[in-house]
Enzyme design. Sequence first.
Site, PDB file in Angstrom:
ATOM      1  N   THR A   1     -12.289 -35.771 -27.531  1.00 14.93           N
ATOM      2  CA  THR A   1     -13.055 -34.750 -26.660  1.00 14.93           C
ATOM      3  C   THR A   1     -14.473 -34.949 -26.722  1.00 14.93           C
ATOM      4  OG1 THR A   1     -11.411 -33.086 -27.275  1.00 14.93           O
ATOM      5  CG2 THR A   1     -13.616 -32.374 -26.855  1.00 14.93           C
TER       6      THR A   1
ATOM      7  N   THR B   1     -14.743 -30.616 -31.802  1.00 13.80           N
ATOM      8  CA  THR B   1     -13.853 -31.588 -31.388  1.00 13.80           C
ATOM      9  C   THR B   1     -12.778 -31.626 -32.444  1.00 13.80           C
ATOM     10  OG1 THR B   1     -13.444 -33.773 -30.916  1.00 13.80           O
ATOM     11  CG2 THR B   1     -15.343 -33.490 -32.049  1.00 13.80           C
ATOM     12  N   GLY B   2     -11.674 -31.877 -32.153  1.00 11.93           N
ATOM     13  CA  GLY B   2     -10.621 -32.054 -33.383  1.00 11.93           C
ATOM     14  C   GLY B   2      -9.339 -31.163 -33.100  1.00 11.93           C
TER      15      GLY B   2
END
Lengths: 302, 302
Positions: free
Chosen positions: B170, B221-222
């Site tokens: 992302t 993100t993640g």
Amino acid sequence: MVSIAIHGGAGVITRSEMSDADEQAYRVDLGRALDAGYAVLESAGTSVDAVTAAVRVLEDSPLFNAGRGAVFNHEGVIELDASIMDGQTLKAGAVTGVRHVRNPVDLARLVMDRSPHVLLAGPGAEEFALEQGVELVASSYFFTERRWQQLEKARSGDRFSAAEIGYFGTVGAVAHDHDGNLAAATSTGGMTNKRWGRVGDSPIIGAGNYADNASCAVSATGSGEFFIRTVLAHEISSLIRYRGLSAAAAAREAVRGSLAGIGGDGGVIVVDRDGQVAMEFNTEGMFRGARDSSGRREVEIY
Amino acid sequence: MVSIAIHGGAGVITRSEMSDADEQAYRVDLGRALDAGYAVLESAGTSVDAVTAAVRVLEDSPLFNAGRGAVFNHEGVIELDASIMDGQTLKAGAVTGVRHVRNPVDLARLVMDRSPHVLLAGPGAEEFALEQGVELVASSYFFTERRWQQLEKARSGDRFSAAEIGYFGTVGAVAHDHDGNLAAATSTGGMTNKRWGRVGDSPIIGAGNYADNASCAVSATGSGEFFIRTVLAHEISSLIRYRGLSAAAAAREAVRGSLAGIGGDGGVIVVDRDGQVAMEFNTEGMFRGARDSSGRREVEIY
């Protein structure tokens, strides 16, 4: 203390516009939902089961904008959103844009319990439903003449102001069970005449729904975009956790401060980790009810 | 002080697995995105324009999981999500499940600027794009051989562990402009081999994206589900507003406390109302960069 609160939408029609018979019908179905959820808590069931049971009754009623009786979108289709969250584990499930699921709250529950995901959208969510053995229903199941007429009125007028008809009517429940666990559930058909795959706050964890044993459980209803922008359900949790406010004070500050501050309308129901219930709104009314093991049982509209 | 930070995903591959040439390619594109956003700020542009410019560069790069180069879902289709938020007005826009929009961040921006809504999903979002004069592109535009091979690998193996390939990647940006206004943008292709219309945290305001001049701007993100459940971006804002933490301390507590506490992996970039940047992650690395008017300019991976 075990406790439950429910809502059937904020805004509603003004007191002068609602007949006694209509008002009575709303009170009956709100009471049935409240008692269905409370019965779960009373028999030592979980808060997750209690909010599911309560919301299912409201989805099955044609009076509210969720499940049967939901509003139509611009294309004359009913698209449903729902979410659920378990305050003990912070697990959550939600669906948006489903068209053939009788009880969207049950599908949200399956997403929470049987998938690694939180939010499933559209046909994919229905594919998941089928894989889980959920029987889909024809869209005619959701049809009510009243909602169809609202769509026709909305279509004929100015798009956005007329679309506010049925803007409200989302349903939800929050509960505190005998183990001290919190849960929240929310379900909606969104806005009458909605376009472009619009998603409101109901399936958005943190906006229209949130539960965390460390603070509270929240279900919201109203002008969804404003609840998303203020992350209102999570904001109430933050006010309790970090500023030490009571559920009532946090709900008031979030609704009358943050939400109203950017022009948003609506309300919330909140239950905190002591089982204290708060119900706050900045509209004419909010269909709501609360019941707890101290003997309180109330159903209110205005 | 004007400042910008960007990310291109956390998790990534370990240092030993990345060739010098690959690493150089990532650094070049991260630097280009950083400088594109900074150029806007340097010429007295807005933070909203800066994050849009930076994310557009990352979407156009085939290296990141957003726009061109995004991962494939289970059906071999690329579905894109993006969001943007303006910290001055708390206005926000987001899209999920779009298949033919070259720069989803631009469409999120149009939702924010030219609709009364925050989140549009699927074909409805593309209908809105067409009404706004956005030219749609064939899905072949997004194709990269590398992502296709990742899908084939994921499909052949255990569904959920293999699906983690490309789980990260992302992109996002946060900025603080010369007027002191904050903004955040996030864009993604989601998870390789994702099913059932799964929506992650990137288009969810409060989870993968948040901006409020009163506190900070955040892009995340993640492992998206964990960011949704912890409402992580808004949690960082709450820690700054209500506990008086610095951006760095708030990011650390949210990522290493709340997120990791329920098993989540990933990272965030944060800029606060003084223009201070924090970049925090609990993974092997995070593609990231920061630049400000004090002369700082850095691009890092590990």
